[in-house]
Design an enzyme around this catalytic site. Structure first.
Site, short mmCIF file in Angstrom:
data_model
loop_
_atom_site.label_atom_id
_atom_site.label_comp_id
_atom_site.label_asym_id
_atom_site.label_seq_id
_atom_site.Cartn_x
_atom_site.Cartn_y
_atom_site.Cartn_z
CG ASP A 100 -2.31 0.38 0.98
OD1 ASP A 100 -2.50 1.49 0.44
OD2 ASP A 100 -3.23 -0.40 1.30
CG ASP A 202 -4.82 5.54 1.09
OD1 ASP A 202 -5.62 4.63 1.33
OD2 ASP A 202 -4.85 6.65 1.66
CD GLU A 259 -8.96 4.36 -1.61
OE1 GLU A 259 -9.88 3.99 -0.88
OE2 GLU A 259 -8.06 5.12 -1.19
CG ASP A 333 -11.66 1.71 3.41
OD1 ASP A 333 -11.23 1.67 4.57
OD2 ASP A 333 -11.00 2.15 2.45
C1 NOJ Z 1 -8.46 4.99 2.00
C2 NOJ Z 1 -8.16 3.78 2.84
O1 NOJ Z 1 -8.61 2.64 2.17
C3 NOJ Z 1 -8.83 4.02 4.16
O2 NOJ Z 1 -8.82 2.87 4.97
C4 NOJ Z 1 -8.15 5.17 4.83
O3 NOJ Z 1 -8.84 5.50 6.01
C5 NOJ Z 1 -8.12 6.41 3.93
N1 NOJ Z 1 -7.82 6.11 2.57
C6 NOJ Z 1 -7.10 7.37 4.42
O4 NOJ Z 1 -5.80 6.86 4.21
#
Ligand code: NOJ
Length: 562
Positions: A100, A202, A259, A333
């Site tokens: 990540d 991310d 993402e 998430d």
């Molecule tokens: C996306 C991540 O998947 C999530 O878990 C995180 O809280 C936020 N970005 C901030 O890094």
């Protein structure tokens, strides 16, 4: 149609959220040695790539998405030696490993931030986004943090605010500063030189903010409002990603998945079209936002199959010629997909297999989130103290202060809370599901007595073996990876059906989304062609019939040749 063959198109990715995966030392927290113990399990499942959610040094305000050292391992997860061994053990089994990359923000405990906050003229000041308050001393703008409240935090030392789109312990890095970009590229190369196979990036489409950081429109006069239009897919984002490609990606045989909340299909093509040299694929959010209202994720809305179908079809078509899709319903998430999109009670197994088929037979790279292969479900803790997620807890506290009742808030948390995905993986029916010999950092889902890996591995018809079969089909048949995509039965209220075509082969996929038993006709064009059953989640008796009555949550895929 773009047919360039790539290993990352032919792969299935398995996401590990280390904190909740497997604890080897009894401290109640999953760790790297615990992952190594389960590599044979993953090999058996058949996945190709492991995506590790953050394992870097972190004070864990957001479970590792707040990084205080990008080149060290979190103490609770083990040591760099453990990590080196994980990479070696994964590679020796033919499993690739991606990390990540969390570089929209760091932790406020990162050395850069410690320096940055010292003085206004410090060389590191400009690594982060500092602004004076408005004339009345209030925050520089009205943006809301993704985790509730203002996106700005006042810092006494220099009497300025810093921007944090997430928690106040996650200050945003300033990508306008070339030194920040250089540091990030060097750090990426350092990991790639250690031998990793890529990155999941991310909220990478948040790194370019609109200059001036203007207030967002606020017709209802709220205290803070989402400022996404000023930082999602911002003005320099394509330039930054292309630069990253030139500085880093082009020198390695690697994969990248960005993402990207708030990305639409046209923009996604720009990010993933191969000759633009940015990223290989993106995680888009539209299909997981369909059950949210205008007030955001906690504003619950029912979901219709037609809305889900229209959305997924739109993405399939938009990225068919240029670009590439990632296929997911679950991650750390999102709530568990059986609970959200199908049935987590009587038809849990059928539902899990049906949703898996829907995704794995589409065009794109499928992602499996830990426990998905067991059909793990959402959880309902009565007590708010049993929840650990900062997003959930901040929302709860803010809304309680506004006077919303506990029960109402718990309803929302049961449906959407991120801890639904973060209860420990259920390995067996012993204490704490075999996840830990100590006290788990978060409670388990009590259904581990019925739903666990041990049981799944002993049952040839389990969800686990169904995923294994889906993955094998992908490895054996090019059509699963490279075939075209078209929806059929476009307006059916209960059945999501589509076809894939490549050369003289066709796949037709039927997915019944409800517990009713609709009858569908085999398309006229295919009636006289030889067909065989590719995969299904029930026994199919009459293979020749031109009419199929689907059982509750049934899925069937037919393969036609000539
Ligand atoms: C996306 C991540 O998947 C999530 O878990 C995180 O809280 C936020 N970005 C901030 O890094």
């Amino acid at each position: 149609m773009q047919q360039t063959k790539k290993w990352w198109k032919e792969s299935v990715v398995y996401q590990i959220y280390p904190r909740s995966f497997n604890d080897s030392n009894g401290d109640g927290i999953g760790d790297i040695k615990g992952i190594i113990e389960k590599l044979d399990y993953l090999k058996k499942l058949g996945v190709d790539v492991i995506w590790l959610s953050p394992v870097y040094k972190s004070p864990n305000d957001d479970n590792g998405y707040d990084i205080s050292d990008y080149q060290e391992i979190m103490d609770e997860f083990g040591t760099m030696d453990d990590w080196d061994e994980l990479l070696k053990e994964a590679h020796s089994r033919g499993l690739r490993l991606i990390m990540d990359l969390v570089v929209n923000h760091s932790s406020d405990e990162h050395a850069w931030f410690a320096e940055s906050r010292k003085s206004k003229d410090h060389p590191y000041r400009d690594y982060y986004i500092w602004r004076p308050g408005k004339e009345d001393g209030s925050e520089p703008n009205n943006w809301e943090s993704a985790f509730s409240g203002s996106a700005w935090e006042y810092d006494e030392a220099t009497e300025e605010y810093f921007l944090h789109l997430f928690s106040k312990k996650q200050p945003d890095l300033n990508w306008e500063n070339p030194s920040v970009r250089r540091e990030v590229y060097d750090m990426m190369r350092w990991w790639l030189d250690k031998g990793i196979d890529g990155f999941r990036m991310d909220v990478i489409n948040f790194i370019s903010k609109v200059p001036g950081l203007p207030d967002a429109p606020n017709p209802q006069g709220k205290k803070y409002v989402p400022g996404g239009d000023y930082f999602m897919n911002g003005p320099r984002i394509h330039e930054f990603l292309h630069e990253m490609h030139n500085e880093v990606m082009k020198d390695y045989d690697m994969m990248t998945v960005g993402e990207m909340p708030g990305v639409g299909p046209q923009e996604a093509v720009r990010y993933t079209q191969e000759d633009r040299e940015e990223v290989n694929m993106v995680f888009q959010f539209e299909h997981v936002d369909l059950d949210s209202g205008p007030e955001g994720k906690w504003d619950l809305r029912p979901l219709k199959l037609s809305a889900l179908r229209d959305n997924l079809v739109k993405w399939q078509k938009a990225l068919e010629k240029d670009g590439w899709n990632s296929l997911y319903m679950n991650n750390h998430d999102q709530p568990r997909m059986v609970s959200r999109f199908a049935n987590d009670g009587k038809y849990r197994e059928e539902s899990a297999k049906m949703l898996a088929t829907l995704l794995h037979m589409m065009r794109g790279t499928p992602y499996i989130y830990q426990g998905e292969e067991l059909g793990m479900t959402n959880v309902k803790f009565e007590n708010i103290d049993d929840y650990k997620d900062i997003e959930t807890l901040n929302m709860y506290n803010e809304k309680r202060a506004e006077g919303i009742a506990h029960d109402e808030l718990m309803k929302r948390i049961y449906v959407k809370g991120r801890d639904n995905a973060r209860t420990p993986v259920q390995w067996d029916d012993s204490d704490h599901a075999g996840f830990t010999s100590g006290t788990p950092w978060i409670r388990l889902n009590p259904n581990y007595m019925q739903i666990n890996a041990k049981q799944a591995l002993e049952d040839g018809k389990s969800i686990f073996y169904y995923y294994q079969q889906l993955i094998q089909l992908r490895h054996q048949y090019d059509i699963v990876v490279y075939g075209s995509f078209d929806v059929i039965l476009n307006d059916h209220e209960e059945v999501f059906a589509y076809k894939r075509e490549l050369g003289d082969e066709t796949l037709v996929v039927y997915c019944n989304f409800y517990d009713r038993t609709p009858t569908v006709e085999i398309l006229r064009d295919y009636r006289d062609r030889d067909r065989h059953l590719f995969i299904s989640n029930y026994e199919v008796e009459d293979l020749k019939s031109n009419e199929i009555t689907l059982k509750p949550y049934e899925t069937r895929v037919y393969h036609f040749k000539n």
